[in-house]
Design an enzyme around this catalytic site. Structure first.
Site, PDB file in Angstrom:
ATOM      1  N   HIS A 243       1.012  -1.427  -0.006  1.00  0.00           N
ATOM      2  CA  HIS A 243       0.045  -0.055   0.195  1.00  0.00           C
ATOM      3  C   HIS A 243       0.841   1.216   0.082  1.00  0.00           C
ATOM      4  O   HIS A 243       0.367   2.278   0.537  1.00  0.00           O
ATOM      5  CB  HIS A 243      -0.949   0.044   1.099  1.00  0.00           C
ATOM      6  CG  HIS A 243      -1.750  -0.984   1.198  1.00  0.00           C
ATOM      7  ND1 HIS A 243      -2.489  -1.601   2.231  1.00  0.00           N
ATOM      8  CD2 HIS A 243      -2.312  -2.042   0.241  1.00  0.00           C
ATOM      9  CE1 HIS A 243      -3.309  -2.682   1.962  1.00  0.00           C
ATOM     10  NE2 HIS A 243      -3.267  -2.850   0.741  1.00  0.00           N
ATOM     11  N   GLU A 273      -3.179  -6.585  -9.438  1.00  0.00           N
ATOM     12  CA  GLU A 273      -1.603  -6.325  -8.967  1.00  0.00           C
ATOM     13  C   GLU A 273      -0.743  -7.545  -9.626  1.00  0.00           C
ATOM     14  O   GLU A 273      -1.257  -8.510  -9.901  1.00  0.00           O
ATOM     15  CB  GLU A 273      -1.599  -6.455  -7.480  1.00  0.00           C
ATOM     16  CG  GLU A 273      -2.541  -5.384  -6.876  1.00  0.00           C
ATOM     17  CD  GLU A 273      -2.797  -5.863  -5.481  1.00  0.00           C
ATOM     18  OE1 GLU A 273      -1.842  -6.639  -4.908  1.00  0.00           O
ATOM     19  OE2 GLU A 273      -3.830  -5.223  -4.553  1.00  0.00           O
ATOM     20  N   GLU A 369      -3.413 -13.361  -3.505  1.00  0.00           N
ATOM     21  CA  GLU A 369      -2.318 -12.447  -3.894  1.00  0.00           C
ATOM     22  C   GLU A 369      -1.316 -12.766  -3.032  1.00  0.00           C
ATOM     23  O   GLU A 369      -1.072 -12.052  -1.968  1.00  0.00           O
ATOM     24  CB  GLU A 369      -3.228 -11.208  -3.629  1.00  0.00           C
ATOM     25  CG  GLU A 369      -3.821 -10.913  -2.282  1.00  0.00           C
ATOM     26  CD  GLU A 369      -4.234  -9.473  -2.071  1.00  0.00           C
ATOM     27  OE1 GLU A 369      -3.310  -8.553  -2.200  1.00  0.00           O
ATOM     28  OE2 GLU A 369      -5.466  -9.260  -1.880  1.00  0.00           O
TER      29      GLU A 369
END
Length: 420
Positions: A243, A273, A369
């Site tokens: 982030h 991503e 992820e």
């Protein structure tokens, strides 16, 4: 009638505390009326089972999910008061008629003329309520005290976890919405690749991707509010956190890159991503990248009905342990999707972590992820992360992410062609 008589002047004491401004026509909802009725009916069934007379929802995600209204807080209080008969959003006068146009239900506006007008609105809507459901994980101590003062004798009951559980299994409309948004994220990823080049600043790549996604959202959802879509393109040292904000750092040859595209439509969030490299990747980088892709592939195979979230995490831990790099894993392996965002919301009961025992079931939507971070100064340094969105089905899962991943697809040459 004497037309020369002037009306009595208004003062702060005589100005209305509550108003209704049904200004214009109702906006087209993100979802059908039948879908929104289904959600509110589910909440009312839960309320009845818990012997709760009404709920005061206050979080972005629950108000968005149960009313299709996404508020802008800016220091003011908002709410959705749900009884067995009505659902009414409570909004501030600064928003005008927009909350009424967007709410699936009624709306009442509190004015600024007295500081306790929000709680005055709650008092009116909760008249006769003995047990009121609120979100314990969202309200602060100040709000709790003021609410107790406004509703003496009313028992406050936590509704946060039951409301979250209802959100975790998606309807057919939600799944269709999420799949369309995932396609927008893929378009944003392609725009990132288009803009990446040695010497290009992170922010320029991110701006190009975000603009591309917003224009596509406007095309696909012409009645939607265009807000909160964004892109992070991280390079080099900036890839160590998932982030980390965009900076003006310029991309260098051999840089590891993290592509992060986040379209937002109607309070719903999806993500794409990917790990990429500028011009080339060293042997050490390729090793870690391939290991992370191996974990990514294995994780997608594990996402099936009947499997516990914690068991997925443990199985992927074993892959990293075999390579001696488990210590480089930075967070859980995935999470739920729906009404959530980077600054609000999270379905904590549906995360691929060792401490979550939720059993996957059809209709759930989760990411895979995996991420590892090799510290700065070591061979292969940087953060590696791949991210797909998968719908759990009766047979297994459906991957709604289409963007390619891995070394064969995502080494971006300085002439802006992709090495394949």
């Amino acid at each position: 009638m004497n037309m020369n008589v002037s009306p009595q002047p208004m003062t702060t004491e005589t100005m209305p505390r509550l108003v209704n401004w049904p200004n214009g026509d109702r906006a087209r909802g993100t979802f059908s009326d039948a879908e929104m009725d289904r959600r509110q009916a589910g909440l009312r069934t839960t309320m009845a089972a818990l012997d709760i007379d009404a709920c005061l929802l206050t979080s972005y995600h629950n108000i968005c999910y149960y009313a299709d209204f996404l508020y802008c807080q800016f220091g003011r209080r908002y709410g959705l008061l749900v009884t067995q008969d009505n659902a009414t959003s409570i909004s501030a006068g600064i928003d005008g008629g927009q909350p009424w146009r967007r709410t699936h239900g009624d709306n009442v506006i509190y004015t600024d003329w007295r500081k306790d007008n929000y709680f005055f609105a709650v008092q009116g809507l909760a008249k006769g309520v003995k047990r009121l459901g609120i979100e314990f994980d969202h309200v602060n101590m100040d709000f709790m005290r003021l609410l107790q003062d406004a509703l003496p004798g009313v028992e406050l009951v936590d509704i946060a976890a039951p409301a979250m559980k209802l959100r975790m299994v998606k309807s057919a409309e939600e799944i269709e919405h999420i799949a369309k948004m995932a396609a927008v994220a893929d378009i944003g990823g392609a725009a990132c690749v288009e803009a990446i080049g040695v010497g290009v600043p992170e922010h320029e790549v991110a701006l190009h991707s975000t603009q591309t996604m917003v224009r596509e959202i406007a095309r696909v959802w012409p009645d939607a509010e265009l807000m909160d879509t964004w892109t992070w393109l991280q390079s080099g040292i900036n890839t160590d956190g998932a982030h980390n904000p965009v900076t003006s750092r310029r991309i260098e040859a051999g840089d590891i890159l993290s592509l992060n595209c986040f379209p937002m439509v109607g309070g719903y969030y999806v993500a794409l991503e990917r790990t990429l490299f500028a011009d080339f990747a060293s042997d050490a980088h390729l090793h870690y990248w391939n290991v992370n892709c191996e974990a990514h592939d294995a994780g997608k195979e594990l996402l099936r009905p009947g499997v516990r979230c914690c068991d997925v995490a443990q199985a992927l831990n074993e892959i990293y342990s075999e390579y001696g790099i488990l210590q480089y894993r930075t967070f859980g392996y995935g999470h739920s999707f729906g009404a959530l965002c980077h600054y609000y919301g999270r379905e904590a009961g549906l995360e691929l972590r060792e401490d979550v025992e939720t059993v996957l079931e059809p209709g759930m939507v989760v990411s895979m992820e995996p991420m590892i971070m090799i510290p700065h100064g070591e061979p292969g340094a940087g953060g590696y992360r791949e991210h797909d969105i998968l719908v759990i089905t009766e047979e297994g899962n459906l991957n709604v992410t289409g963007f390619p991943y891995g070394p064969e697809a995502n080494i971006i040459k300085s002439d802006n062609s992709v090495s394949r």
